[in-house]
Motif scaffolding. Structure first.
Motif, short mmCIF file in Angstrom:
data_model
loop_
_atom_site.label_atom_id
_atom_site.label_comp_id
_atom_site.label_asym_id
_atom_site.label_seq_id
_atom_site.Cartn_x
_atom_site.Cartn_y
_atom_site.Cartn_z
N LEU A 160 0.83 -1.20 0.00
CA LEU A 160 0.00 0.00 0.00
C LEU A 160 0.87 1.26 0.00
O LEU A 160 0.61 2.22 -0.75
CB LEU A 160 -0.93 -0.01 1.22
CG LEU A 160 -2.09 0.98 1.20
CD1 LEU A 160 -3.04 0.67 0.05
CD2 LEU A 160 -2.84 0.95 2.52
N ALA A 161 1.92 1.27 0.83
CA ALA A 161 2.82 2.43 0.88
C ALA A 161 3.55 2.61 -0.45
O ALA A 161 3.72 3.74 -0.93
CB ALA A 161 3.82 2.27 2.02
N ALA A 162 3.99 1.50 -1.05
CA ALA A 162 4.70 1.59 -2.33
C ALA A 162 3.80 2.17 -3.41
O ALA A 162 4.23 3.03 -4.20
CB ALA A 162 5.21 0.21 -2.74
N LEU A 163 2.55 1.72 -3.45
CA LEU A 163 1.62 2.23 -4.47
C LEU A 163 1.23 3.68 -4.19
O LEU A 163 1.11 4.49 -5.12
CB LEU A 163 0.38 1.34 -4.53
CG LEU A 163 0.62 -0.07 -5.10
CD1 LEU A 163 -0.61 -0.93 -4.95
CD2 LEU A 163 1.02 0.03 -6.58
N ASP A 164 1.04 4.03 -2.92
CA ASP A 164 0.72 5.43 -2.58
C ASP A 164 1.84 6.36 -2.99
O ASP A 164 1.61 7.43 -3.56
CB ASP A 164 0.48 5.57 -1.06
CG ASP A 164 -0.95 5.18 -0.66
OD1 ASP A 164 -1.84 5.24 -1.53
OD2 ASP A 164 -1.16 4.84 0.52
N GLY A 165 3.08 5.95 -2.70
CA GLY A 165 4.21 6.77 -3.11
C GLY A 165 4.36 6.86 -4.61
O GLY A 165 4.68 7.93 -5.16
N SER A 166 4.10 5.76 -5.30
CA SER A 166 4.27 5.75 -6.76
C SER A 166 3.27 6.67 -7.45
O SER A 166 3.62 7.36 -8.42
CB SER A 166 4.09 4.32 -7.28
OG SER A 166 5.07 3.46 -6.73
N ILE A 167 2.03 6.70 -6.97
CA ILE A 167 1.06 7.57 -7.62
C ILE A 167 1.38 9.03 -7.35
O ILE A 167 1.11 9.91 -8.18
CB ILE A 167 -0.39 7.23 -7.18
CG1 ILE A 167 -1.41 7.88 -8.12
CG2 ILE A 167 -0.64 7.65 -5.75
CD1 ILE A 167 -1.34 7.42 -9.55
N LEU A 168 1.99 9.33 -6.20
CA LEU A 168 2.42 10.70 -5.93
C LEU A 168 3.54 11.11 -6.88
O LEU A 168 3.59 12.25 -7.36
CB LEU A 168 2.89 10.85 -4.49
CG LEU A 168 1.80 10.82 -3.41
CD1 LEU A 168 2.42 10.84 -2.02
CD2 LEU A 168 0.85 12.01 -3.58
#
Length: 476
Positions: A160-168
């Motif tokens: 979840l953190a990896a995907l949240d950071g990637s979309i940012l």
């Protein structure tokens, strides 16, 4: 993400395709997918997300991201990975979205959670977690069931953190380090708690009472969500109160427009370096923002006067800390901020106002705000003069440390600026906005506006800080 531009337009479909590929094995014939359990868990998650978009007793139920992650983790424990990925999709597609583009955000949320649940379920199955949940005629294998559940929650948090950071990175064009900074640290603890709640739900589900037992976990979860949301509503009301007071001050004293917000930021910078806990950081920010609220009690003709103030007018100006304290006296959530509003013009040597306190008699928050206030007054560019460079302002604060300012607060500001800097944008012209009155007077060689009869023409005061270039500075 403010807009689905550039890389984000490509990134969202790629993640959605990945989620579809993860869920595809469950849709194949002969996969043995337990559709009854899938349907019940999907329906429960959908029912939990729907109230966020519907009126409930006169208002909407405030559902926040993560409110029902325990249910998704229970699905990860109870179902094969491909089937578990399906559970999050309908609820995410109909869930509450507060900012546009709504469709892109819902598709992103559904794909993100599908991948995250799939990863958690894969880790749980790989560690043999399914066999530890018990079943008909079998007791759960506790405490050994906790290990795969926590590992699955860790995988959930990481993905979840990896995907949240990637979309940012894709949507906001943030640097990788900044986009991912703190995401895992802030979410890991709550997700481990969610994992334990999901484990309890899965164990009860496998027990003699079956799916109905999930309500034992869902009901208190929903109540805690509602209580948490009430707290956030109250906090939002506090912020709205602060904004209204600051806006009133900015309208009355347009020469220092934006000053209050910057003093709040500088105060937090200092307090962070002092190691204050997050609760006090919020209060010291309020103190910085509201330090000049007493200007509401000062006649506008005095605040906006061109030229030097008479002794009587200066006495009126010096009453603004007491006026401010009276204005906020009944606002309970301000706490220590009220003392800072009253005493932020006291000096360490006892020559300040309103009460001439000295040294440690001056409240800590007042000593913080005094340094933040002076720093912004010196570095802010206004319509009548340019701000000083940050290094020059810091040298002036160091020179006055021990007499006017607390040396500990000055050192904390210096350290904070070395770590985080002070953006020139935040100190841009505060009285140059369209529609705001500009002071009268000619321009000096440096381009700063010089007001007729202003304090520019008055000999320096006894204070160690040099005379300001405008009456508005002395009134801040």
């Amino acid at each position: 993400m403010r807009a689905t531009r550039g890389a984000a337009r490509t990134f969202i479909p790629v993640v959605a395709l990945g989620a579809l590929l993860c869920a595809l094995p469950a849709l194949r014939g002969g996969a043995g997918t337990p559709w009854g359990t899938v349907a019940l868990l999907t329906g429960l998650y959908l029912a939990c997300e729907l109230p966020g978009r519907r009126p409930f007793f006169g208002s909407s139920v405030p559902i926040r991201a993560g409110s029902f992650f325990p249910l998704l983790l229970a699905a990860a424990f109870l179902l094969p990975p491909a089937a578990a990925a399906l559970v999050a999709v309908p609820g995410s597609l109909v869930g509450r979205v507060e900012q546009p583009p709504f469709t892109a955000r819902r598709v992103w949320r559904a794909a993100q959670l599908a991948l995250t649940v799939w990863a958690a379920s894969t880790v749980h199955a790989a560690l043999g977690g399914t066999a530890t949940l018990g079943g008909p005629g079998r007791l759960p294998d506790l405490p050994y069931a906790i290990l795969p559940a926590c590992a699955a929650a860790l995988a959930f948090s990481l993905v979840l953190a990896a995907l949240d950071g990637s979309i940012l990175v894709a949507a906001e064009r943030l640097p990788l380090r900044r986009a991912w900074s703190g995401l895992l640290g802030r979410s890991l603890g709550p997700h481990l708690v969610h994992g334990l709640a999901g484990l309890m739900m899965a164990v009860l589900w496998r027990g003699p009472y079956g799916p109905l037992s999930a309500l034992i976990v869902l009901l208190p979860m929903y109540i805690s969500c509602w209580v948490f949301a009430q707290y956030h509503r109250e906090h939002a009301a506090h912020r709205a109160t602060i904004r209204a007071l600051v806006q009133a001050v900015d309208i009355k004293d347009t020469y220092t427009r934006g000053h209050s917000e910057r003093v709040g930021r500088a105060s937090v910078l200092i307090a962070s370096e002092l190691g204050m806990d997050p609760g006090r950081l919020e209060v010291v920010r309020f103190a910085g923002i509201l330090h000049d609220v007493g200007k509401l009690g000062v006649p506008t003709r005095v605040l906006r006067k061109d030229g030097p103030l008479t002794p009587e007018e200066r006495q009126v100006i010096e009453l603004h800390p007491e006026y401010g304290h009276e204005i906020v006296r009944g606002i309970g959530f301000l706490g220590e901020a009220r003392a800072a509003i009253l005493h932020h013009h006291e000096r360490l040597d006892g020559s300040g106002y309103p009460y001439g306190l000295s040294g440690r008699e001056i409240p800590e928050f007042a000593r913080v705000v005094a340094v933040a206030d002076a720093f912004d007054a010196m570095t802010s560019t206004r319509s009548y003069r340019r701000g000083r460079p940050v290094p020059a302002a810091l040298e002036e604060l160091k020179r006055c440390a021990g007499t006017q300012f607390d040396p500990q607060m000055v050192r904390a500001l210096v350290r904070g600026l070395e770590r985080h800097g002070w953006s020139a944008v935040t100190t841009a012209g505060t009285a140059d906005e369209p529609g705001l009155p500009r002071p009268r007077g000619g321009r000096t060689e440096a381009g700063a506006v010089r007001r007729p009869g202003g304090l520019d023409h008055v000999p320096p005061p006894k204070s160690p800080v040099p005379a300001p270039q405008s009456p508005a500075d002395r009134r801040g």
